[in-house]
Design a protein around this motif. Structure first.
Motif, mmCIF file in Angstrom:
data_model
loop_
_atom_site.group_PDB
_atom_site.id
_atom_site.type_symbol
_atom_site.label_atom_id
_atom_site.label_comp_id
_atom_site.label_asym_id
_atom_site.label_seq_id
_atom_site.Cartn_x
_atom_site.Cartn_y
_atom_site.Cartn_z
ATOM 1 N N VAL A 114 0.844 -1.199 0.000
ATOM 2 C CA VAL A 114 0.000 0.000 0.000
ATOM 3 C C VAL A 114 0.876 1.244 0.000
ATOM 4 O O VAL A 114 0.618 2.214 -0.730
ATOM 5 C CB VAL A 114 -0.957 -0.010 1.212
ATOM 6 N N ILE A 115 1.890 1.219 0.860
ATOM 7 C CA ILE A 115 2.901 2.287 0.859
ATOM 8 C C ILE A 115 4.220 1.658 0.423
ATOM 9 O O ILE A 115 4.695 0.720 1.067
ATOM 10 C CB ILE A 115 3.066 2.914 2.257
ATOM 11 N N PRO A 116 4.787 2.061 -0.709
ATOM 12 C CA PRO A 116 4.515 3.309 -1.441
ATOM 13 C C PRO A 116 3.673 3.148 -2.711
ATOM 14 O O PRO A 116 3.310 4.141 -3.315
ATOM 15 C CB PRO A 116 5.914 3.755 -1.832
ATOM 16 N N HIS A 117 3.380 1.907 -3.133
ATOM 17 C CA HIS A 117 2.848 1.735 -4.489
ATOM 18 C C HIS A 117 1.442 2.307 -4.667
ATOM 19 O O HIS A 117 1.164 3.032 -5.641
ATOM 20 C CB HIS A 117 2.897 0.249 -4.869
ATOM 21 N N VAL A 118 0.527 1.987 -3.737
ATOM 22 C CA VAL A 118 -0.837 2.503 -3.868
ATOM 23 C C VAL A 118 -0.853 4.015 -3.663
ATOM 24 O O VAL A 118 -1.479 4.759 -4.431
ATOM 25 C CB VAL A 118 -1.780 1.797 -2.875
ATOM 26 N N THR A 119 -0.176 4.476 -2.633
ATOM 27 C CA THR A 119 -0.168 5.925 -2.372
ATOM 28 C C THR A 119 0.499 6.697 -3.509
ATOM 29 O O THR A 119 0.075 7.814 -3.833
ATOM 30 C CB THR A 119 0.528 6.232 -1.038
ATOM 31 N N GLU A 155 -3.522 8.937 3.518
ATOM 32 C CA GLU A 155 -2.068 8.870 3.595
ATOM 33 C C GLU A 155 -1.439 9.546 2.385
ATOM 34 O O GLU A 155 -0.440 10.269 2.510
ATOM 35 C CB GLU A 155 -1.608 7.411 3.692
ATOM 36 N N ALA A 156 -2.015 9.346 1.220
ATOM 37 C CA ALA A 156 -1.466 9.956 0.008
ATOM 38 C C ALA A 156 -1.537 11.479 0.068
ATOM 39 O O ALA A 156 -0.562 12.173 -0.269
ATOM 40 C CB ALA A 156 -2.217 9.445 -1.222
ATOM 41 N N ILE A 157 -2.683 12.031 0.504
ATOM 42 C CA ILE A 157 -2.772 13.497 0.546
ATOM 43 C C ILE A 157 -1.950 14.053 1.707
ATOM 44 O O ILE A 157 -1.487 15.196 1.655
ATOM 45 C CB ILE A 157 -4.233 13.989 0.597
ATOM 46 N N GLY A 202 -2.082 12.255 10.632
ATOM 47 C CA GLY A 202 -1.052 13.193 10.196
ATOM 48 C C GLY A 202 -1.528 14.401 9.423
ATOM 49 O O GLY A 202 -0.713 15.133 8.859
ATOM 50 N N ILE A 203 -2.849 14.643 9.389
ATOM 51 C CA ILE A 203 -3.365 15.787 8.632
ATOM 52 C C ILE A 203 -3.974 16.802 9.590
ATOM 53 O O ILE A 203 -4.912 16.493 10.325
ATOM 54 C CB ILE A 203 -4.426 15.341 7.604
#
Length: 545
Positions: A114-119, A155-157, A202-203
């Motif tokens: 998921v991290i890093p490929h999906v994000t 997580e991506a944003i 984290g946002i």
């Protein structure tokens, strides 16, 4: 420099993130900025094309043939910016793309995570070509903070917020402030917990857009600002309004666009020109009269299933300075010939929207016959047009067995059938009854040529049009001659003459069926000409009833 605004939601679903995003886009546009809006949907479907309207509402189709979330319709209607395939992504599409790359060996044997490929895929989507001269990209994240399926998107944003920095990234969180009548208090705790959840991943939101049904007391605003770690001016009241087209002016009055520009340290922004929105709001709330339109479909228990149709009808009302009251009528209830159609008595127009399948089909045909025989304005769209043609074939042309092969594969008179081959651009498209349903329809914008002297040619004011389609079955061109001898007219065909696009009855005050979805191109500032004309005919009908 492109700036990115991420809109998230908390507390409960259905708070109106799509309207909020669209309204903010309209406000930035009113200040002279060029915007693009995008939607990130966490569900596993590749797109909403095969999802039931009862679960998802309507499927919105773009010019380039993408089946997307209905929020893209809000984006287009509020900003006039045509959406594209690249403006809507789902978890399913992301995973599909990743698996295809993995199967090709593009990752060179790496373990896919998921991290890093999906994000990374999500970030690539957000940052992908927004279009020429775009200054603001607004990204709405579907669902609610805390939903497990939304975590990769958050997580991506979050990562994008770090990489772009505060000068290029702004986080807006839409929450709910419920009022408890027994306590006589507006409660801020749900908003506090929602922001806490967002901060735990984290946002830190920069702006809070707080949905409420009454003014927020200043002390409650101060409490929210303190506990949620935002400036007092960043707590924006998003109070309920009378109509969605009141939202831009309401948000501007509360300072939303000013606060966004302040976050980006843009101090020299021009003042917004909201005169157009003011005029639309005034016409909406002070119409010259009312007309009643009967919408006959099988998803009437889910109004969002016909969202764009309802909006386009409202736009037709704006063009004629009248309020359009929509009477939702379940077509399934009239499949039985014994059921009287008394509910249609008194309506000033009948609209037969799109759909699929046998349930409710005969009810639509009965409504079309009622409109045809009683001279009530009638507008058939996609499946509604097909049912109108079948009804005309049976009762005007005497083709008793007329049917669609979708509902009766063995019919001896296939008025509507599966088109197995057609051309899109320079490519030939093939399909048959066994083809997967997802993404195999005639989708997106296709041209049509109108017959000179026809009603539709008069309405459009041109002979060449382009409209958006979403359907598998086509009217059989082999029956054109029989239907036209009986009094019908196929006034619009594909440029090669093979695909009937428009059917009308010249002797009727207003009876038009179209194979495409004109509602998808209607805007409050530019009502679609067919809807404007249809409501104009309904206004005339209202004076006769």
């Amino acid at each position: 420099m492109i700036r990115y605004i991420f809109i998230t939601g908390g507390v409960v679903s259905s708070l109106g993130k799509g309207i909020a995003s669209a309204a903010l886009g309209a406000l930035l546009q009113a200040r002279g900025y060029k915007v693009r809006l995008r939607k990130l949907d966490p569900y596993l479907n590749v797109d909403p094309g095969t999802m039931s309207p009862r679960q998802h509402g309507e499927v919105y189709v773009t010019d380039d043939g993408a089946e997307t979330d209905l929020d893209l319709g809000h984006y287009e209607r509020f900003t006039g910016v045509s959406a594209r395939q690249s403006d809507n992504i789902t978890t399913g599409r992301i995973y599909k793309h990743i698996i295809e790359k993995e199967r090709r060996g593009d990752y060179l044997g790496a373990t896919i995570q998921v991290i890093p490929h999906v994000t990374n895929e999500i970030k690539d989507f957000v940052l992908s070509d927004p279009g020429e001269d775009v200054e603001f990209v607004l990204c709405e994240i579907g669902g609610t903070v805390g939903d497990i399926e939304g975590l990769p998107f958050f997580e991506a944003i979050r990562q994008l917020g770090q990489e772009l920095g505060p000068e290029r990234a702004c986080f807006i969180h839409l929450t709910l402030l419920p009022y408890i009548p027994a306590a006589g208090e507006m409660k801020t705790k749900p908003t506090q917990h929602s922001v806490k959840e967002l901060r735990s991943i984290g946002i830190q939101p920069h702006i809070l857009l707080c949905r409420c049904d009454r003014p927020i007391p200043e002390n409650e605003k101060g409490k929210i600002a303190s506990f949620c770690n935002v400036r007092l001016s960043s707590v924006i009241e998003a109070r309920d309004v009378g109509h969605i087209y009141d939202v831009p002016e309401s948000y501007h009055a509360e300072g939303l666009d000013k606060e966004v520009l302040s976050h980006f340290r843009i101090d020299d922004a021009p003042q917004p020109d909201l005169s157009g929105w003011h005029q639309i709001a005034h016409t909406t709330h002070h119409p010259d009269g009312n007309v009643c339109i009967g919408l006959v479909g099988k998803y009437t228990d889910v109004p969002d299933a016909y969202k764009s149709v309802a909006e386009a009808l409202a736009h037709g009302g704006l063009a004629n300075k009248v309020k359009v009251d929509i009477r939702l009528i379940n077509s399934e209830e009239f499949d039985d010939e014994a059921r009287p159609l008394d509910i249609l008595e008194g309506v000033h127009g009948i609209i037969l929207p799109g759909g699929f399948g046998e349930r409710g089909a005969h009810g639509k045909m009965r409504a079309a016959r009622f409109a045809r025989e009683r001279k009530v304005p009638c507008f058939g769209i996609c499946y509604g047009m097909q049912m109108s043609v079948i009804e005309a074939a049976r009762n005007m042309a005497g083709i008793d067995e007329a049917n669609t092969t979708e509902n009766d594969p063995e019919t001896d008179a296939p008025l509507v059938g599966l088109m197995e081959e057609w051309t899109k651009g320079n490519e030939k498209v093939l399909r048959d009854a066994n083809t997967d349903k997802g993404g195999t329809m005639r989708l997106g914008a296709y041209p049509a040529r109108l017959k000179p002297g026809s009603k539709v040619a008069e309405i459009y004011g041109t002979l060449d049009i382009s409209e958006r389609h979403r359907h598998r079955y086509e009217v059989n061109a082999g029956y054109i001659e029989a239907l036209e001898k009986a009094g019908g007219l196929f006034s619009g065909l594909s440029p090669d003459g093979k695909l009937p696009e428009i059917f009308e009855i010249p002797e009727h005050p207003w009876f038009i069926g179209v194979q495409y979805h004109p509602e998808l191109k209607s805007r409050p500032f530019e009502p679609h000409p067919l809807f404007a004309s249809f409501i104009g005919a309904a206004v005339k009908q209202s004076r006769l009833v």
